[in-house]
Design an enzyme around this catalytic site. Structure first.
Site, PDB file in Angstrom:
ATOM      1  N   SER A 133       0.815  -1.380   0.155  1.00 20.85           N
ATOM      2  CA  SER A 133       0.084   0.014   0.081  1.00 20.85           C
ATOM      3  C   SER A 133       0.882   1.316   0.078  1.00 20.85           C
ATOM      4  O   SER A 133       1.928   1.079   0.287  1.00 20.85           O
ATOM      5  CB  SER A 133      -0.821   0.038   1.050  1.00 20.85           C
ATOM      6  OG  SER A 133      -1.442   1.165   1.557  1.00 20.85           O
ATOM      7  N   TYR A 146      -2.512  -1.540  10.155  1.00 15.84           N
ATOM      8  CA  TYR A 146      -2.243  -1.722   8.615  1.00 15.84           C
ATOM      9  C   TYR A 146      -1.205  -1.200   8.151  1.00 15.84           C
ATOM     10  O   TYR A 146      -0.434  -1.981   7.455  1.00 15.84           O
ATOM     11  CB  TYR A 146      -3.456  -1.062   8.294  1.00 15.84           C
ATOM     12  CG  TYR A 146      -3.635  -0.937   6.613  1.00 15.84           C
ATOM     13  CD1 TYR A 146      -4.181  -2.047   6.221  1.00 15.84           C
ATOM     14  CD2 TYR A 146      -3.268   0.188   5.873  1.00 15.84           C
ATOM     15  CE1 TYR A 146      -4.534  -2.393   4.560  1.00 15.84           C
ATOM     16  CE2 TYR A 146      -3.388   0.083   4.424  1.00 15.84           C
ATOM     17  CZ  TYR A 146      -3.909  -0.998   3.953  1.00 15.84           C
ATOM     18  OH  TYR A 146      -3.979  -1.242   2.462  1.00 15.84           O
TER      19      TYR A 146
END
Length: 251
Positions: A133, A146
């Protein structure tokens, strides 16, 4: 082609992209009913599905074995399964949430490579694309599980690429910006709760941080995966590829 997270928006768009290129696919996801829906939507005899929990070693071993038994090989592995998890400040994050996110987003990536790499070594070729990401290359307030897990994907990718380069196996990671879909709805809700604002305001703030001015579409990500899977990228390994609308240019 084998890939995890196959029942989501990105999974289906990637399937469509590769099917147009004549690929045979094995879609893996924990939600078997959504997998069946995806298979029906794709309506193609070259799509097989396997239900699996990517955090369980026996499940991972099984989905690799089933793919090899049915398709004969694993030339491309899109190691894509992941979750957002709870959105909260570090002091408000639970250990259970932290461990769950790392288990799926990092351990799942590790286990996938652990069982796919021997298959590719036997073939002496292959391309592995790990999904990280933009948050795997920067900090991300209120999303420490995350962001931590996506940073871990970078370390896994770089290390694996060095271990298998001599076997003509390439390993790269992709780093998408926010992508339109259900995962970002979770972020909007979590961030709005922590800020005391509305979901729409959060979306506007995130959109403003993207120089191109809009969220990514699953098609943008699928096209990058296709490139990294193809012979057009045969001298690329151990790399981190942003598909982020220019977000990386600001740091």
């Amino acid at each position: 082609m084998l890939y995890t997270g196959g029942a989501g928006n990105l999974g289906k768009k990637t399937a469509e992209t590769f099917l147009r290129e004549g690929a045979k696919l094995a879609l893996v996801d924990m939600d078997k009913s959504k997998l069946e829906e995806a298979q029906k939507e794709l309506s193609n005899d070259n799509v097989m599905i396997v239900g699996a929990n990517v955090t369980k070693e026996e499940d991972v071993k099984n989905y690799v074995e089933q793919t090899v038994n049915t398709l004969g090989s694993v030339d491309i592995f899109f190691n894509n399964a992941g979750i957002i998890g709870g959105v909260a400040s570090i002091e408000d994050q639970s250990l259970d949430n932290f461990n769950k996110v790392l288990s799926i987003n990092a351990t799942g990536i590790f286990l996938g490579m652990k069982y796919v790499i021997p298959v590719m070594k036997k073939q002496q070729h292959g391309s592995i694309i790990n999904t990280s990401s933009v948050d795997g290359l920067r900090g991300s307030p209120n999303m420490v599980p995350y962001a931590t897990s996506k940073h871990a994907v970078v370390g896994l990718t770089k290390t694996a690429s060095l271990e298998v380069a001599g076997n003509n196996i390439r390993v790269n990671s992709i780093h998408p910006a926010p992508v339109t879909g259900d995962m970002m709805k979770t972020v909007h809700q979590g961030q709005s709760a922590s800020q005391g604002s509305g979901d729409e305001q959060v979306q506007e703030e995130i959109t403003e941080s993207i120089p191109l001015g809009h969220y990514a579409d699953s098609r943008n990500i699928a096209n990058l995966v296709l490139f990294l899977a193809s012979d057009e990228s045969d001298f690329i390994t151990g790399s981190q590829y942003r598909v982020d609308g220019g977000m990386g240019a600001t740091s």
